[in-house]
Design a protein around this motif. Structure first.
Motif, PDB file in Angstrom:
ATOM      1  N   THR A  33      -2.905   0.339  -3.793  1.00 23.80           N
ATOM      2  CA  THR A  33      -2.502  -0.999  -3.360  1.00 23.80           C
ATOM      3  C   THR A  33      -2.265  -1.920  -4.543  1.00 23.80           C
TER       4      THR A  33
ATOM      5  N   THR B  49       0.862  -1.180   0.000  1.00 27.03           N
ATOM      6  CA  THR B  49       0.000   0.000   0.000  1.00 27.03           C
ATOM      7  C   THR B  49       0.897   1.228   0.000  1.00 27.03           C
TER       8      THR B  49
ATOM      9  N   LYS C 295      -7.000  -6.934   0.091  1.00 21.31           N
ATOM     10  CA  LYS C 295      -6.752  -5.537  -0.271  1.00 21.31           C
ATOM     11  C   LYS C 295      -7.303  -4.603   0.802  1.00 21.31           C
TER      12      LYS C 295
END
Length: 228
Positions: free
Chosen positions: A125, A99, A159
């Protein structure tokens, strides 16, 4: 019976019912011998490097635990240089989830035609495969699903979890006047379940942190966090 899987900077050891990491003083780098936390080979060693990684990992894992984040962390022993963990199954041979809050490093090398170094990013990300031979290639969501490494829902969960964890760490660093530019974390499923959890370590070598315009050496991060 003790089983040992040797890694670049730490060994994974299973002894009876206990699973733990033994941190080492080796540092990753490049073929020319330069130290680089993103490197794919052991470039040398530095006394105390393993303890530095363990101290910072302990600090962040315990913060995440208090916030109810799922991890494989159980406890740490700084004198022994070990971190007890829950065994977990990796996705494929391992994925790394990055990230980014600031455009630097490989992001600029790839997208410099469209981005300026140092520009803010909105928790951008991306995922790379752990594959030393191919220098940890970047892979898309479609690629991960097509190759059976992740399902669509696992991708979205990982994610979202990475952004949440990265933001927690970013906010914690800010308390010490440090800015998190980017961070790379790993995930797996705790053995015997389909529970996705943060695995591996959360040390200075995982992240790029700055104080003003000064880059913080990964081996110095514990000092800025007052862990010494």
């Amino acid at each position: 019976m003790e089983q040992i899987k040797k890694g670049k900077t730490k060994d994974f050891i299973q002894s009876g019912d206990r699973s733990y990491f033994k941190f080492k003083d080796t540092l990753t780098g490049t073929a020319d011998g330069s130290f680089d936390t993103g490197g794919n080979m052991v470039a040398g060693s530095k006394e105390g490097a393993g303890l530095e990684s363990l101290k910072v990992s302990k600090y962040f894992f315990e913060i995440l635990k208090d916030k109810g984040i799922k991890t494989h962390y159980i406890s740490s022993d700084l004198e022994e240089g070990t971190m007890d963990i829950k065994p977990a199954k990796l996705f494929g041979d391992g994925i790394e989830v990055i990230t980014r809050f600031v455009a630097v490093g490989s992001f600029i090398r790839r997208y410099g035609k469209y981005a300026k170094e140092g520009q803010p990013l909105n928790a951008y990300t991306e995922i790379t495969l752990k594959d030393d031979e191919r220098e940890d290639p970047l892979i898309t969501k479609d690629g991960l699903v097509e190759l059976g490494i992740l399902t669509d829902s696992q991708y979205e969960e990982i994610k979202d979890l990475n952004i949440k964890i990265s933001t927690i760490i970013k906010e914690e660093l800010k308390k010490f006047d440090l800015d998190l530019y980017d961070i790379k974390l790993e995930y797996g499923m705790i053995d015997g379940s389909d529970e996705i959890a943060l695995v591996d370590e959360v040390s200075g070598g995982n992240m790029r942190a700055y104080k003003g315009d000064q880059y913080i050496d990964p081996m110095e991060l514990s000092k800025y966090l007052n862990l010494n």
